[in-house]
Design a protein around this motif. Structure first.
Motif, short mmCIF file in Angstrom:
data_model
loop_
_atom_site.label_atom_id
_atom_site.label_comp_id
_atom_site.label_asym_id
_atom_site.label_seq_id
_atom_site.Cartn_x
_atom_site.Cartn_y
_atom_site.Cartn_z
N LYS A 176 9.50 -6.80 28.25
CA LYS A 176 8.09 -6.42 28.36
C LYS A 176 7.23 -7.66 28.49
O LYS A 176 7.42 -8.64 27.76
N TRP A 177 6.26 -7.58 29.41
CA TRP A 177 5.41 -8.72 29.72
C TRP A 177 3.95 -8.29 29.78
O TRP A 177 3.63 -7.23 30.31
N GLY A 178 3.06 -9.12 29.26
CA GLY A 178 1.63 -8.96 29.51
C GLY A 178 1.36 -9.55 30.88
O GLY A 178 1.99 -10.54 31.28
N CYS A 205 -0.17 -7.14 26.50
CA CYS A 205 1.02 -6.58 25.86
C CYS A 205 0.75 -5.20 25.25
O CYS A 205 1.69 -4.49 24.91
N PRO A 252 2.28 -3.09 28.38
CA PRO A 252 3.09 -4.10 29.05
C PRO A 252 3.61 -3.69 30.42
O PRO A 252 3.79 -2.52 30.72
N CYS A 303 6.03 -10.38 25.84
CA CYS A 303 5.49 -9.69 24.67
C CYS A 303 6.42 -9.86 23.49
O CYS A 303 7.65 -9.89 23.66
#
Length: 158
Positions: free
Chosen positions: A51-53, A74, A77, A157
């Motif tokens: 998971k990425w912002g 996040c 995400p 995240c």
């Protein structure tokens, strides 16, 4: 008998000459396609799956502020999953479904993320500006797409 011997001998020599002539002729030239350079995948799927912002900027002076905004992303995400063929799943420009992509690099050149069947640096690729395992910064190579989406900043995240 001598006449038939001469006929056989002449026929043999004619056949031998025909065979040798066939061997001496060169085959028609074939067009050789240039080989695509072999590339390596320096960024593995395991390094980016998760998971990425996500945030983006258009002006380089906005990079630090955009990274802070990506951290706040996040809450909702951007998820990168493993691909079915060894790559990872990301959205390409203007696509509503993710596509399997890979990282690509030739020698010590720039690293790109894009479709595995295209050469590194293809118009649809993104250049990796920065990657340290926690922050991934990607710049679209297509100038029109880059003008719309900007430089993408992904922050892992917790």
């Amino acid at each position: 008998m001598i006449a038939s011997y001469r006929v056989v001998r002449l026929a043999f020599l004619a056949a031998l000459a025909a065979i040798l002539a066939g061997c001496a002729s060169s085959p028609a030239p074939q067009r050789v396609e240039p080989a695509m350079p072999r590339y390596t995948s320096p960024i593995t799927p395991q390094q980016v799956v998760g998971k990425w912002g996500l945030a983006a900027y258009h002006r380089p002076e906005d990079a630090a502020r955009t990274e802070a905004q990506a951290r706040q992303g996040c809450r909702q995400p951007y998820v990168i999953n493993a691909g079915p063929s060894g790559g990872f799943m990301m959205y390409l420009a203007d696509d509503s479904q993710p596509s399997e992509v890979v990282s690509k690099q030739v020698g010590t050149g720039p690293i790109y993320i894009g479709l595995p069947n295209e050469p590194p640096g293809a118009q649809s690729d993104r250049e990796v500006v920065r990657f340290d395992g926690q922050v991934l910064v990607l710049k679209w190579l297509d100038p029109e797409v880059a003008g719309r989406y900007g430089t993408m900043v992904y922050v892992r995240c917790p």
